[in-house]
Design an enzyme around this catalytic site. Structure first.
Site, mmCIF file in Angstrom:
data_model
loop_
_atom_site.group_PDB
_atom_site.id
_atom_site.type_symbol
_atom_site.label_atom_id
_atom_site.label_comp_id
_atom_site.label_asym_id
_atom_site.label_seq_id
_atom_site.Cartn_x
_atom_site.Cartn_y
_atom_site.Cartn_z
ATOM 1 C CB SER A 184 -0.960 -0.063 1.187
ATOM 2 O OG SER A 184 -2.093 0.716 0.966
ATOM 3 C CG ASP A 394 -6.204 -3.696 -4.233
ATOM 4 O OD1 ASP A 394 -7.201 -3.273 -3.618
ATOM 5 O OD2 ASP A 394 -5.102 -3.118 -4.237
ATOM 6 C CG HIS A 452 -4.968 -3.392 -0.498
ATOM 7 N ND1 HIS A 452 -4.490 -2.556 -1.485
ATOM 8 C CD2 HIS A 452 -4.538 -2.859 0.679
ATOM 9 C CE1 HIS A 452 -3.803 -1.567 -0.933
ATOM 10 N NE2 HIS A 452 -3.814 -1.731 0.375
#
Length: 686
Positions: A184, A394, A452
């Protein structure tokens, strides 16, 4: 004679500790206070087959003048046969979100059950190298400071200071191979830290040692923010989440075109080395995802199934949470880390209440004077492999966005992947788990059936990413496709015929890398050979120590037996309570002692010195929104009281447009607001 057996056992224990091969040169006294020997459920739920890892944790001081301490939690495999001279630093994103998400939900040896106890994660990365989870920037998780930082250059400088403190504590590890991994917003942190390490290595001061950085792994990374946001509308359309007949299609298309103009402007000035406001501000483009989630909500469905999960499009959540209630086990992590006994077991100096994400850190960290990390990738790829892996499900950091910025990027003499259609299949445990593109030291890996947080969904598969970047794979033809084949831990065939034919560093790092990188390859080859020789020497020495220990044990047993047999019967008395207790105590000890178990006694030495401070009992953080959503938290609506709570990392674009600013109602609000600078004016604001 009654003290001989306990003394002998302590002597044997000392020899066993000194025989650990990769711990040579360590300073047990310095590291002792950071030892973690117990956690709730550790000895009840972790079986001998799982093996309890060797753990160290605590808050390391890095800047005394600002009272800045970084919290770390280190895990090493207690099985000596699998010990490697490899160190992996793991970072989560946010900005301002704790790396304990990675430790307890993803790549660490434990998960947390509903009783707030540790249970085993069989896909832990610590089996492939020592892994250290660090809460940073200061103020994140269990880390703390009197001041907060604002830009990515500071992130790199602070982390270098942390590494100095870490290697003072564990000097025996300074020559280890180093890898950085994370996900991220760590896609911004990691390239900056890696670049700072490489620059440091080129201008070492007297007495400093080179950090042997070998590669970086970035999962679903927020690397090129506006380019990533430009992929949202195509992603929704390609996955059947919206179509051109939707009543809001024209509105969405207009916003997409606005974002496209911003990206075009960024492309036109990409190489001028200047930080442009339109590149570091991504709120216009991020608003597309906010609108998409609103326009596609299914109001006819159950309330908790009305919105698409932005971290995994195959899942649903309530609106406007849209994935922020996920993963489900997240609700166990906070209560676990807020237990006072756990804080003491993790050797905290400051018994700070743990929150997953710190809103003050996020608000202060604007990164307005730092170019996005995508600009750093070409320089990194000149020296180390850069692996970008993505969970295929994601949305927020989706694969389409990653491929889009990579195809524009110029590195090592070419632009993008030359053979984009020449995909390499990734096979793990006889299953195709994804595909990859791998050229000139940059690899892109798309991993099927994952979100994710790839390690959360596929822990075993994610651990094999380490095998890919270190060359521990076989190149084969599987079902007519070129494939890189990896295996469950310990099951790879070790004969010459099955070994990867591209074992040299040039081919391991990059099967298609050009000969112009020969200097880098030569350096890596030399380092590998040196490490191998060192391992061999260490292994031989360890075997000698172990043989000596065995001989001493036999000698000790013989001496004890002989001494008792030689006593006159007239002086042998019935055991007293004390001698009986000693006998039971000694004979009750485990014979097959694991490294982590041997060190349990250290906790007793410190128990009387621990603070009596209690947990800071405050409410969970609440958010009331933000206009500037770049890299910030998305407010999550509470159905009962119309308030907003903290998001997990990178929910920045999902906010209520009527909300003006974030106001965090957490334990941090009871403290004095940290001094910070307005990135636009450089004036101090409160």
């Amino acid at each position: 004679m009654k003290f001989l057996l306990p003394t002998f056992i302590i002597f044997i224990y000392t020899l066993l500790v000194s025989a650990l091969p990769t711990k040579e040169g360590s300073d047990p006294k310095a590291a002792k206070k950071y030892l973690v020997s117990d956690l709730p459920g550790l000895h009840d739920n972790i079986t001998p087959d799982d093996s309890i890892p060797l753990m160290f944790a605590g808050q390391l001081e890095i800047y005394p003048e600002s009272n800045t301490h970084y919290f770390f939690w280190k895990f090493s495999d207690s099985n000596q046969e699998t010990i490697t001279n490899r160190t992996i630093f793991w970072l989560n994103g946010g900005p301002g979100c704790s790396s304990m998400d990675g430790a307890l939900l993803e790549t660490g040896p434990f998960r947390i059950n509903s009783q707030q106890q540790v249970i085993s994660n069989n896909g832990s990365w610590h089996k492939s190298g020592d892994i250290i989870y660090v809460d940073q920037p200061a103020g994140t998780g269990f880390s703390y400071s009197d001041t907060y930082i604002t830009d990515l250059d500071q992130v790199a400088n602070y982390f270098l200071k942390f590494m100095e403190a870490y290697y003072e504590l564990f000097p025996q590890e300074i020559n280890n191979e180093i890898y950085f991994a994370g996900e991220s917003y760590a896609g911004q942190y990691i390239p900056y830290i890696a670049n700072a390490i490489l620059q440091r290595n080129k201008k070492l001061h007297e007495g400093e040692q080179k950090y042997d950085l070998r590669g970086v792994l970035i999962g679903n990374g927020w690397v090129s923010p506006n380019e990533q946001s430009l992929s949202y509308l195509p992603f929704f359309k390609d996955h059947g989440l919206i179509d051109i007949h939707h009543p809001k299609w024209a509105t969405l298309l207009a916003k997409h075109e606005q974002c496209q103009k911003i990206v075009n402007k960024i492309d036109s000035t990409f190489d001028d080395g200047t930080v442009h406001y339109y590149e570091v501000s991504s709120s216009t483009c991020e608003a597309i995802l906010t609108d998409l989630l609103e326009y596609t909500q299914d109001t006819a469905n159950d309330k908790n199934q009305q919105c698409i999960n932005m971290y995994d499009y195959t899942l649903r959540d309530s609106y406007p949470s849209c994935g922020m209630n996920w993963p489900n086990e997240l609700v166990n992590v906070g209560p676990f880390l807020r237990q006072e006994k756990v804080m003491h077991q993790l050797n905290l100096i400051n018994l700070k209440k743990w929150n997953e994400c710190n809103g003050k850190v996020g608000r202060t960290f604007q990164a307005r004077h730092s170019i996005p990390s995508v600009h750093l990738l070409p320089e990194l790829a000149k020296e180390i492999p850069v692996m970008l892996f993505n969970g295929a499900n994601d949305i927020i950091c989706n694969s389409q966005g990653v491929l889009s910025y990579l195809q524009k990027l110029q590195w090592n003499g070419e632009t993008g992947f030359i053979n984009k259609d020449n995909q390499i299949s990734w096979v793990y445990d006889n299953k195709e788990v994804g595909y990859m593109l791998w050229e000139r030291n940059i690899s892109f890996i798309n991993i099927y059936n994952s979100s994710h947080m790839v390690p959360y969904d596929l822990p075993d598969v994610s651990r094999a990413l380490i095998d890919l970047i270190t060359g521990e794979y076989d190149e084969k033809d599987v079902d007519g496709k070129k494939s890189f084949v990896t295996y469950p831990l310990g099951s790879r065939k070790e004969n010459d015929e099955s070994k990867n034919p591209v074992e040299s560093p040039s081919q391991t790092i990059d099967p298609i890398i050009s000969s112009s990188s020969s200097s880098v390859e030569s350096s890596l080859s030399s380092s590998s050979a040196s490490a191998t020789d060192s391992d061999s020497t260490s292994s031989k020495f360890t075997r000698l120590i172990q043989l000596a220990v065995i001989l001493v044990i036999f000698w000790g047993v013989y001496v004890l037996y002989a001494s008792y047999k030689s006593r006159p019967s007239s002086i042998i008395k019935k055991p007293t309570n004390n001698t009986s207790n000693i006998t039971r105590s000694s004979t009750g000890k485990k014979k097959n002692v694991q490294w982590a178990d041997q060190l349990n006694q250290f906790e007793d030495d410190e128990r009387n010195q621990e603070s009596n401070q209690g947990i800071i009992a405050k409410a969970i953080g609440k958010i009331t929104g933000s206009k500037d959503t770049r890299g910030r938290y998305a407010p999550v609506h509470r159905e009962n009281d119309n308030e907003y709570i903290d998001d997990i990392e990178l929910g920045e674009g999902i906010s209520d447009p009527n909300v003006d600013e974030f106001i965090i109602g957490s334990d941090d609000d009871d403290e004095e607001e940290q001094p910070r600078s307005d990135p636009a004016t450089h004036k101090s604001v409160s």
